[in-house]
Design a protein around this motif. Structure first.
Motif, PDB file in Angstrom:
ATOM      1  N   GLU A  64       0.815  -1.212   0.000  1.00 62.18           N
ATOM      2  CA  GLU A  64       0.000   0.000   0.000  1.00 62.18           C
ATOM      3  C   GLU A  64       0.849   1.263   0.000  1.00 62.18           C
ATOM      4  N   GLN A 283       4.951  -5.828  16.147  1.00 62.47           N
ATOM      5  CA  GLN A 283       3.636  -5.417  15.640  1.00 62.47           C
ATOM      6  C   GLN A 283       2.557  -5.591  16.707  1.00 62.47           C
ATOM      7  N   ASP A 284       2.659  -6.669  17.478  1.00 56.96           N
ATOM      8  CA  ASP A 284       1.620  -6.966  18.462  1.00 56.96           C
ATOM      9  C   ASP A 284       1.860  -6.268  19.798  1.00 56.96           C
ATOM     10  N   PHE A 302       5.777   4.897  12.347  1.00 57.63           N
ATOM     11  CA  PHE A 302       5.112   3.982  11.416  1.00 57.63           C
ATOM     12  C   PHE A 302       4.190   3.008  12.139  1.00 57.63           C
ATOM     13  N   ALA A 305       0.272   2.629  11.491  1.00 56.88           N
ATOM     14  CA  ALA A 305      -0.402   1.739  10.536  1.00 56.88           C
ATOM     15  C   ALA A 305      -0.836   0.419  11.171  1.00 56.88           C
ATOM     16  N   GLN A 306      -0.300   0.142  12.375  1.00 59.53           N
ATOM     17  CA  GLN A 306      -0.580  -1.155  12.980  1.00 59.53           C
ATOM     18  C   GLN A 306      -1.906  -1.209  13.731  1.00 59.53           C
ATOM     19  N   PRO A 308      -5.590  -1.448  14.735  1.00 54.90           N
ATOM     20  CA  PRO A 308      -6.691  -2.026  13.970  1.00 54.90           C
ATOM     21  C   PRO A 308      -7.621  -0.943  13.445  1.00 54.90           C
ATOM     22  N   GLU A 309      -8.369  -1.287  12.420  1.00 56.06           N
ATOM     23  CA  GLU A 309      -9.308  -0.332  11.847  1.00 56.06           C
ATOM     24  C   GLU A 309     -10.285   0.115  12.917  1.00 56.06           C
TER      25      GLU A 309
ATOM     26  N   GLU B  67      -8.997 -10.377  10.633  1.00 59.60           N
ATOM     27  CA  GLU B  67      -7.660  -9.857  10.922  1.00 59.60           C
ATOM     28  C   GLU B  67      -7.357  -9.774  12.411  1.00 59.60           C
ATOM     29  N   GLU B  68      -8.284  -9.186  13.168  1.00 57.12           N
ATOM     30  CA  GLU B  68      -8.009  -8.987  14.589  1.00 57.12           C
ATOM     31  C   GLU B  68      -7.843 -10.308  15.328  1.00 57.12           C
ATOM     32  N   LYS B  71      -4.473 -11.816  14.645  1.00 58.11           N
ATOM     33  CA  LYS B  71      -3.358 -11.132  15.281  1.00 58.11           C
ATOM     34  C   LYS B  71      -3.345 -11.310  16.792  1.00 58.11           C
ATOM     35  N   ASN B  72      -4.497 -11.599  17.370  1.00 57.87           N
ATOM     36  CA  ASN B  72      -4.545 -11.621  18.826  1.00 57.87           C
ATOM     37  C   ASN B  72      -4.637 -13.011  19.446  1.00 57.87           C
ATOM     38  N   THR B  96      -6.859  -3.897  -3.015  1.00 57.82           N
ATOM     39  CA  THR B  96      -6.786  -2.535  -3.501  1.00 57.82           C
ATOM     40  C   THR B  96      -5.598  -2.314  -4.423  1.00 57.82           C
ATOM     41  N   ARG B 287       6.268  -2.881   6.546  1.00 57.85           N
ATOM     42  CA  ARG B 287       6.678  -3.268   7.896  1.00 57.85           C
ATOM     43  C   ARG B 287       5.863  -4.434   8.420  1.00 57.85           C
ATOM     44  N   GLY B 288       5.366  -5.231   7.529  1.00 59.96           N
ATOM     45  CA  GLY B 288       4.646  -6.426   7.943  1.00 59.96           C
ATOM     46  C   GLY B 288       3.355  -6.140   8.667  1.00 59.96           C
ATOM     47  N   GLU B 289       2.779  -4.944   8.429  1.00 62.10           N
ATOM     48  CA  GLU B 289       1.584  -4.597   9.193  1.00 62.10           C
ATOM     49  C   GLU B 289       0.360  -5.383   8.723  1.00 62.10           C
ATOM     50  N   TRP B 291       0.244  -8.725   7.882  1.00 60.44           N
ATOM     51  CA  TRP B 291       0.691 -10.108   7.697  1.00 60.44           C
ATOM     52  C   TRP B 291      -0.424 -11.128   7.708  1.00 60.44           C
ATOM     53  N   ARG B 293      -2.639 -11.284   5.695  1.00 66.51           N
ATOM     54  CA  ARG B 293      -2.897 -11.653   4.309  1.00 66.51           C
ATOM     55  C   ARG B 293      -2.078 -12.850   3.867  1.00 66.51           C
TER      56      ARG B 293
END
Lengths: 447, 327
Positions: A64, A283-284, A302, A305-306, A308-309, B67-68, B71-72, B96, B287-289, B291, B293
């Motif tokens: 992106e 990231q976590d 940066f 960006a991590q 969550p929406e 996704e969440e 990741k969790n 996208t 930055r692997g944000e 991942w 995917r």
């Protein structure tokens, strides 16, 4: 009896002929669409017109972020007829060397590490910035920045984007609910940590797992502390190995970081004990902030960006960030960060045109308009920055009071900066003595 | 399998006359078969297979989780709290990415893999035949050379090969070969050549072992009937080594399909030439944000190798065995 030609074979043969003739233009990779060069939208780019050609750009930026970047120079490309072929790869650091050695160097490469650019300067592969680029660069960036791409007084690259690696992420909601305030000095920050710990919440979270690069988030911690504890001069000497890695001044900084990172009362919010730092991915690591299980998390800009929406980032939102406070406020605002430098391996007019364009404030604003980006360019319009953390970062970076230093591990020799420093920090988190860690890294420094 | 040394089978003379050996071999084979088909052995096999498949199964389950959740929490929480989404697959396939939809990379992967496989199989079969059945001076040395080439790690040849493509060959200032300088989709040629070069030594070696084992009498009979080398190769050798050709093709197909390194260097990362693996490597973001995917991406890229493997499986096993068990 003569055999009649197989109808299907005839069809196949003629079809392939059609494809062959029709496909040649496509195969050659030609045919870029361009706008009318005389239209009013193109007026801003008139100085670069007449340099049609193809410029290949290679960098580690991908997905992106890469799309946003490509959109940001699209108009320039359309108006000037310069076709910018962008390629992003996660293996950039290794591949760019192979490409250059193999005689297939990209025209322009965006280096996230000045040290890597310096290697190509030493080898004579990189092309210095022409005067036009140099003038633009001097208008746009402070000396702190340009020094990182200057060798023997010759400028080789211009900065592009910037990262702010001194951000401490926190939850403004949690802070205001509990009456905490953003600390202005290191001592205030420790007092705040104690107060949060007294409420039964771990004040800090951290995570240094990052695949092959495990350990780098801990190097950012150390670098930030050295810059604040010992000042920029010692920092430069340390990075340049003018003082040994295990210098007593560095030990002091490690001890300061030790008070937080290896303090069972302070870490590791939402994850467990100190040892979990090594196994939690960066990231976590900051996510427990959203659940009020962790107070603060040191990580670059940066990290925005991590989240969550649906997470609001902002001064009154779910998360926000402050600059890791100085030990001695008299010394100015030390900031550690990173960024890309535009280096070139060719000096064709169209390559120079792209270099010039990337050094302008127009480009910075065009890129900023695409979102999730900022730079230290003096001409950058802060109102164009959508994300509040980007605005905060750009504001601090351009402040004349700010003492900016580049991420040290990106400047050190790769054997240390991308090797033993990471491994040493991982061992240190896992309980290795500070002295042993420092000696280990010092011994690994290539002579 | 076991760490305890097995004592020599009692009552069996070390050097027995032919018949005894044959009989004992039969009985030991039967014994092995018998032991391997007990319930306990079956249970062990099933356990190994399960343990082996578990991570892949976890990945598959993860690819359908939001996704969440990915990741969790671990994939096993799916069973207590099932949440299913196709979002990951949607992102990966039609995401996208303005030009980065996986479909075009899929095509690129095929365009790279199919010719690279065909070239290797055809050339290796021809070379194997020549090295085994055509008498020419220095034949053994050539074969030895090919065999030895397998030792050279392909990483060592990346830079020379790349400069061969992009700068040509210059010896002492004399340009012997011009640069290829292939732009756009023509750059596929570089990748084909590279993969073919890297695949040939193993291919020739593998097929040579097969071809040289064919009985001499077949060739003599064909020659008496007037067959030249061309006919011999087409009518005698190829039909007999089909299992070997197929297993080599599977090997080569999987290797090329899964390759990232060669593609990165010779195909580049552009949408015109980059294969699926290159796109997958970029999928997670700078930055692997993103991942999460990768879970779906992995399964999209796995489909083709799985199809190839299952549809050609019977040849594969036969081909492997034909190489190892002789007589």
């Amino acid at each position: 009896m003569p055999k009649s030609p197989h109808p299907r074979a005839t069809v196949a043969a003629s079809l392939s002929l059609v494809f062959l003739t029709g496909g040649c233009a496509y195969l050659e990779g030609g045919g870029s669409q361009s706008a009318d060069p005389d239209s009013p939208e193109c007026e801003a780019f008139s100085q670069w017109q007449g340099n049609e050609g193809t410029v290949s750009v290679y960098a580690s930026i991908r997905d992106e972020e890469a799309e946003r970047m490509e959109r940001s120079w699209q108009q320039f490309a359309d108006c000037t007829g310069i076709d910018i072929q962008y390629e992003g790869s996660g293996e950039f650091e290794a591949q760019v060397q192979v490409k250059v050695d193999g005689g297939n160097a990209p025209d322009i490469a965006l280096f996230p590490q000045p040290g890597l650019l310096a290697r190509f300067i030493d080898a004579g592969d990189a092309v210095p910035a022409p005067d036009s680029v140099r003038t633009l660069a001097e208008e746009g960036w402070s000396e702190d920045w340009l020094n990182y791409a200057t060798v023997d007084g010759e400028l080789y690259g211009t900065p592009l984007g910037a990262n702010f690696k001194s951000f401490v992420w926190y939850s403004p909601t949690y802070f205001s609910e509990n009456g905490h305030e953003v600390p202005q000095t290191w001592d205030e920050m420790i007092a705040l940590s104690d107060a949060i710990a007294a409420d039964g919440v771990k004040p800090w979270c951290a995570g240094i797992e990052s695949g092959d690069a495990t350990g780098w988030p801990a190097t950012d911690w150390i670098e930030n502390v050295i810059l604040r504890e010992q000042g920029p001069d010692v920092y430069d000497q340390w990075v340049g190995h003018e003082i040994p890695f295990n210098d007593p001044q560095i030990t002091e900084a490690f001890d300061r970081a030790d008070e937080i990172l290896r303090n069972e009362d302070y870490v590791n919010g939402g994850h467990g004990n100190v040892q979990t730092i090594g196994t939690t991915s960066f990231q976590d690591a900051g996510m427990p902030i959203l659940d009020d299980e962790c107070g603060m998390y040191l990580m670059g800009s940066f990290y925005a960006a991590q989240w969550p929406e649906g997470t609001t980032v902002g001064e009154d939102g779910d998360v926000f960030a402050f600059n890791l406070p100085p030990v001695d406020p008299e010394e100015g605002t030390p900031v550690m960060g990173g960024g890309e430098f535009v280096g070139a391996f060719a000096d064709r007019p169209e390559v120079v045109a792209v270099r010039e364009y990337l050094a302008t404030a127009e480009y910075a604003n065009s890129r900023a308009a695409e979102g999730a980006w900022f730079s230290a360019h003096q001409g950058l319009d802060l109102d164009g920055l959508e994300a509040p953390t980007d605005r905060l970062g750009a504001e601090i970076l351009r402040d004349p009071e700010t003492v900016f230093r580049f991420d040290g591990s990106d400047l050190m020799p790769a054997a240390v900066g991308a090797g033993t420093f990471w491994r040493g920090m991982t061992n240190w988190i896992n309980g290795e003595e500070t002295d042993v860690t420092l000696d280990y890294i010092e011994d690994s420094w290539p002579s | 399998m076991t760490s305890t040394p097995t004592p020599p089978v009692g009552g069996l003379p070390a050097k027995a006359p032919g018949k005894t050996v044959d009989r004992s071999r039969e009985s030991s084979a039967a014994r092995v078969r018998k032991r391997l088909s007990t319930t306990a052995a079956s249970v062990v096999a099933v356990v190994i297979a399960t343990v082996w498949t578990l991570p892949t199964a976890g990945l598959l389950i993860s690819s359908f989780r939001p996704e969440e959740e990915i990741k969790n929490t671990g994939w096993w929480t799916f069973f207590t709290d099932p949440q299913i989404t196709l979002r990951n697959y949607g992102d990966v396939l039609f995401g996208t990415a303005s030009q980065g939809q996986l479909a075009s990379y899929f095509v690129n992967s095929f365009v790279i893999t199919v010719p690279s496989t065909v070239f290797v199989v055809v050339l290796a079969a021809l070379a194997a035949y020549a090295l085994a059945w055509v008498d020419f001076p220095g034949r053994d040395w050539v074969f030895l050379g090919v065999f030895a080439l397998q030792i050279v790690p392909l990483q060592m040849s990346l830079v020379p090969l790349l400069s061969f493509f992009s700068e040509g060959v210059t010896v002492a200032g004399v340009q012997l070969m011009p640069a290829w300088d292939l732009q756009g989709a023509l750059a596929f040629t570089n990748v084909w050549v590279a993969h073919t070069i890297f695949g040939l030594p193993l291919g020739i070696f593998l097929l040579h072992n097969f071809v040289s084992q064919l009985p001499r009498s077949l060739f003599e009979a064909a020659r008496v009937d007037g067959a030249g080398h061309g006919v011999l190769f087409r009518r005698v050798v190829v039909p007999l080594v089909v299992p070997a050709l197929v297993s080599l093709a599977i090997f080569q197909f999987l290797w090329v399909w899964n390759d990232l390194l060669v593609a990165l260097i010779f195909a580049g990362g552009g949408v015109e030439t980059a294969p699926l693996t290159v796109r997958l490597a970029e999928l997670a973001g700078t930055r692997g944000e993103e991942w999460q995917r990768l879970t779906a991406g992995a399964f999209v890229s796995i489909i083709v190798p799985l199809l190839v493997f299952f549809s050609l499986q019977r040849y594969f096993v036969r081909g492997l065995l034909a190489g190892s068990v002789k007589g």
